[in-house]
Design an enzyme around this catalytic site. Structure first.
Site, PDB file in Angstrom:
ATOM      1  CG  HIS A   1      -0.386   0.207   2.533  1.00  0.00           C
ATOM      2  ND1 HIS A   1      -1.141   0.507   3.651  1.00  0.00           N
ATOM      3  CD2 HIS A   1       0.903   0.162   2.971  1.00  0.00           C
ATOM      4  CE1 HIS A   1      -0.344   0.630   4.708  1.00  0.00           C
ATOM      5  NE2 HIS A   1       0.882   0.422   4.328  1.00  0.00           N
TER       6      HIS A   1
ATOM      7  CB  CYS B   1       3.841   5.069   5.273  1.00  0.00           C
ATOM      8  SG  CYS B   1       4.425   4.209   6.728  1.00  0.00           S
TER       9      CYS B   1
ATOM     10  CG  HIS C   1       5.332   0.403   2.629  1.00  0.00           C
ATOM     11  ND1 HIS C   1       4.703   1.608   2.403  1.00  0.00           N
ATOM     12  CD2 HIS C   1       4.794  -0.072   3.775  1.00  0.00           C
ATOM     13  CE1 HIS C   1       3.852   1.853   3.382  1.00  0.00           C
ATOM     14  NE2 HIS C   1       3.874   0.844   4.232  1.00  0.00           N
TER      15      HIS C   1
ATOM     16  CG  HIS D   1       2.537  -3.593   6.206  1.00  0.00           C
ATOM     17  ND1 HIS D   1       3.454  -3.248   7.165  1.00  0.00           N
ATOM     18  CD2 HIS D   1       2.150  -2.425   5.625  1.00  0.00           C
ATOM     19  CE1 HIS D   1       3.619  -1.933   7.172  1.00  0.00           C
ATOM     20  NE2 HIS D   1       2.835  -1.400   6.244  1.00  0.00           N
TER      21      HIS D   1
ATOM     22  CG  ASP E   1      -3.147 -13.191   0.220  1.00  0.00           C
ATOM     23  OD1 ASP E   1      -2.211 -12.562   0.760  1.00  0.00           O
ATOM     24  OD2 ASP E   1      -3.076 -14.397  -0.085  1.00  0.00           O
ATOM     25  CG  HIS E   2       0.002 -12.475  -2.640  1.00  0.00           C
ATOM     26  ND1 HIS E   2      -0.328 -13.042  -1.430  1.00  0.00           N
ATOM     27  CD2 HIS E   2       1.304 -12.823  -2.876  1.00  0.00           C
ATOM     28  CE1 HIS E   2       0.716 -13.725  -0.967  1.00  0.00           C
ATOM     29  NE2 HIS E   2       1.714 -13.599  -1.809  1.00  0.00           N
TER      30      HIS E   2
ATOM     31  CD  GLU F   1       0.061  -0.936   8.704  1.00  0.00           C
ATOM     32  OE1 GLU F   1      -0.637  -0.703   7.710  1.00  0.00           O
ATOM     33  OE2 GLU F   1       0.462  -0.041   9.483  1.00  0.00           O
TER      34      GLU F   1
HETATM   35 NI    NI Z   1       2.505   0.508   5.687  1.00  0.00          NI
END
Ligand code: NI
Length: 270
Positions: A149, A168, A174, A176, A214-215, A259
């Protein structure tokens, strides 16, 4: 409020103790309460039980309750009750039925006001009863998804975005590994002694939430975040909205999204 945890298994030695449970306890003093006692000889269920009590600490000792007495009560109550139910029901014993029995037994014996009881049957799956709603058994299962995100607000200048969101705000995003804890509950239990059928609970969560996230690159791939900043707070509320009317006679009670190992957001509705 004070919360205390015991870890135990009903292992081969305990379940088959011919000399009775009190005799077994005397013959096998607690050797490792950290790893769990009884010790899980053979292949045995490993359970974690947390009790929360409330009240005013004693003026002299500063104790709300002496945790040695709390441990003793938990062990004296939970171990024989679990052993008995496992002998009676075997694999048909549900987490819901077990925690319901433990709640009743502990409430009768405790000299303190018991606020909540939570039982883990795996490191990721737990059952809970709370004082304010003791007819409701809550089931919490853990899921995960990986996503990237970018935290960025269109209405702010690029410089302000960089200053506010720091790393961020990286233009290419990037990632998570998110952990999602979904809690559902239901007053009473179904004929099989469940609040909800676990495979169904999981399939619904997978279909409505995990497959969507997801992904994915949340900003680019998930329409909900086309204009909504995909902060962990907003992700949690989007997941809540996706699940709120999905569980039939069970109700969605809470969504918690981790997160990182240091940050989580939680939402339980208005
Ligand atoms: Ni983040």
């Amino acid at each position: 409020m004070l919360t205390r945890e015991i870890r135990f298994s009903i292992d081969r030695d305990w379940a088959t103790a011919a000399h009775g449970e009190d005799g077994f306890a005397r013959a096998h003093p607690i050797s490792n309460s950290w790893g769990g006692w009884p010790s899980a000889v053979g292949i045995a269920p490993y359970l974690v039980l947390q009790i929360s009590v409330e009240g005013t600490p004693d003026e002299t000792t500063g104790y709300l309750v002496n945790i040695q007495r709390l441990d003793q009560l938990l062990r004296q109550t939970a171990l024989p009750a679990t052993a008995k139910l496992l002998r009676q029901s075997g694999v048909n014993l549900t987490g819901e039925l077990l925690i319901q029995q433990l709640w009743q037994a502990l409430k009768e014996k405790a000299e303190w006001s018991v606020v909540a009881l939570q039982l883990w049957t795996t490191p990721f799956l737990s059952y809970a009863i709370k004082k304010e709603r003791s007819d409701m058994i809550e089931v919490t299962q853990t899921f995960e998804f990986s996503a990237s995100h970018r935290l960025h607000v269109e209405g702010m200048s690029d410089e302000d975005n960089r200053r506010y969101f720091g790393k961020c705000n990286n233009p290419n995003g990037h990632g998570h590994n998110y952990r999602v804890e979904v809690t559902v509950g239901r007053p009473g239990l179904d004929d099989a002694g469940r609040a909800i059928a676990l495979p169904e609970f999981e399939a619904i969560t997978k279909r409505c939430v995990i497959d969507m996230l997801d992904h994915k690159h949340l900003n680019a791939d998930v329409p909900e975040f086309a204009e909504l900043n995909p902060s962990v707070e907003n992700i949690t509320m989007v997941i809540w909205d996706k699940l709120i009317d999905q569980f039939g006679s069970a109700q969605l009670r809470k969504v918690r999204v981790w997160e990182t190992a240091k940050t989580y957001a939680e939402y339980a509705g208005e």
